[in-house]
Design a protein around this motif. Structure first.
Motif, mmCIF file in Angstrom:
data_model
loop_
_atom_site.group_PDB
_atom_site.id
_atom_site.type_symbol
_atom_site.label_atom_id
_atom_site.label_comp_id
_atom_site.label_asym_id
_atom_site.label_seq_id
_atom_site.Cartn_x
_atom_site.Cartn_y
_atom_site.Cartn_z
ATOM 1 N N GLY A 145 0.657 -1.223 0.134
ATOM 2 C CA GLY A 145 0.031 0.143 -0.031
ATOM 3 C C GLY A 145 0.810 1.442 -0.107
ATOM 4 N N TYR A 146 2.228 1.227 0.295
ATOM 5 C CA TYR A 146 3.080 2.320 0.160
ATOM 6 C C TYR A 146 3.529 2.862 -1.179
ATOM 7 N N ALA A 147 2.911 1.942 -2.207
ATOM 8 C CA ALA A 147 3.503 2.217 -3.737
ATOM 9 C C ALA A 147 3.143 3.406 -4.173
ATOM 10 N N ASP A 148 2.313 4.309 -3.565
ATOM 11 C CA ASP A 148 1.881 5.424 -3.985
ATOM 12 C C ASP A 148 2.962 6.619 -3.522
ATOM 13 N N ALA A 185 6.554 8.416 -6.018
ATOM 14 C CA ALA A 185 6.508 9.314 -7.010
ATOM 15 C C ALA A 185 6.471 10.888 -6.459
ATOM 16 N N PRO A 186 5.625 10.998 -5.498
ATOM 17 C CA PRO A 186 5.524 12.574 -4.867
ATOM 18 C C PRO A 186 6.776 12.629 -4.185
ATOM 19 N N LYS A 212 12.704 11.968 -10.324
ATOM 20 C CA LYS A 212 11.958 11.085 -11.179
ATOM 21 C C LYS A 212 12.246 9.665 -10.974
ATOM 22 N N PRO A 213 11.147 8.690 -10.993
ATOM 23 C CA PRO A 213 11.634 7.446 -10.824
ATOM 24 C C PRO A 213 12.765 6.754 -11.543
ATOM 25 N N SER A 214 12.919 7.265 -12.808
ATOM 26 C CA SER A 214 14.290 6.629 -13.442
ATOM 27 C C SER A 214 15.457 6.997 -12.705
ATOM 28 N N ASP A 215 15.473 7.879 -12.068
ATOM 29 C CA ASP A 215 16.657 8.179 -11.370
ATOM 30 C C ASP A 215 17.091 7.252 -10.370
ATOM 31 N N ILE A 216 16.107 6.360 -9.847
ATOM 32 C CA ILE A 216 16.580 5.250 -8.939
ATOM 33 C C ILE A 216 17.224 3.985 -9.852
ATOM 34 N N LYS A 217 18.413 3.611 -9.532
ATOM 35 C CA LYS A 217 19.217 2.750 -10.371
ATOM 36 C C LYS A 217 19.438 1.494 -9.745
#
Length: 241
Positions: A36-39, A42-43, A51-56
């Protein structure tokens, strides 16, 4: 999201923590909280222009649902590889059954445990979680991911539980090798996690943590501990029955 140190951020809830490590333009996610923490991700990233793509990379201390729950969603969001202790890789992919920690029933004497169970249920904490692909790591590696965390092997809470030391920052992300919140009783302060697959082994792993040079302890449950990790270990030992 809470900034707990330069380039290190805490996400999650009162009950469960997971962390972001910033290293230049790249990020590593340590654990993933409940489904349930998935949201939250992004914020949180947008708060500091990411942004999410910065997570490597996504690195996991162990494979209990409250630490891997949102993981598959985070993989879809980021495209990042998942690193997991080699002794629990088969659990992460669904090829082996997880072993539940012992002692959960003792928490039923306290209202805190019922609140925690309610939080777990409302955040899909009873779901079966698995990853399509993972990269196993060993017991004393420096992972080649942003932040370069060193693996600190601390079995007991789970089969191959591993903490992560950010050596240059003197920060230990300890997962459930220790806690500062007993979700069962509501007690706070440094302690051995109240529920473990092998409690004797979890207590023995304090010997490993005691030797770590760090002055910030970030547990999977509870508030950060600021001070020498050996002091936190000493306090945990005093609570061992």
């Amino acid at each position: 999201m809470e900034k707990v140190a330069d380039g290190v951020y805490r996400l999650g809830s009162y009950w469960v923590n997971f962390f972001l490590i910033e290293d230049g333009d790249a990020l590593t996610l340590v654990d993933c909280g409940l489904p349930g923490y998935a949201d939250q991700l992004a914020p949180a990233l947008s708060e500091f222009g990411r942004k999410p793509s910065d997570i490597k990379a996504i690195v996991l201390t162990h494979t209990h649902t409250d630490h891997i729950g949102a993981g598959p969603t985070f993989v879809q969001m980021t495209g990042a590889p998942v690193f997991v202790p080699s002794g629990e890789a088969a659990v992460a992919t669904g090829d082996a059954k997880p072993v539940n920690p012992k002692g959960l029933s003792s928490g039923l004497l306290h209202t805190s445990m019922y609140r925690f169970i309610g939080h777990m249920i409302s955040n899909k904490g009873l779901s079966k979680i698995k990853f399509a692909e993972v990269t196993p790591f060993g017991t004393d590696e420096v992972l080649e991911v942003p932040g370069k965390p060193r693996v600190v092997y601390t079995p007991g809470h789970s089969t191959a539980h591993s903490a992560f030391l950010l050596e240059d920052r003197k920060i230990l992300i300890c997962g459930d090798a220790m806690a500062t919140l007993d979700v069962g009783s509501g007690a706070t302060g440094p302690m051995v996690h109240p529920f473990n697959q092998d409690r004797a082994q979890a207590i023995k792993s304090l010997d490993v943590l005691e030797k770590v040079t760090a002055d910030l302890l970030l547990p999977g449950h509870g508030e950060p501990w600021r001070g020498n990790v050996s002091e936190a270990v000493a306090k945990a030992r005093r609570e061992v029955v």
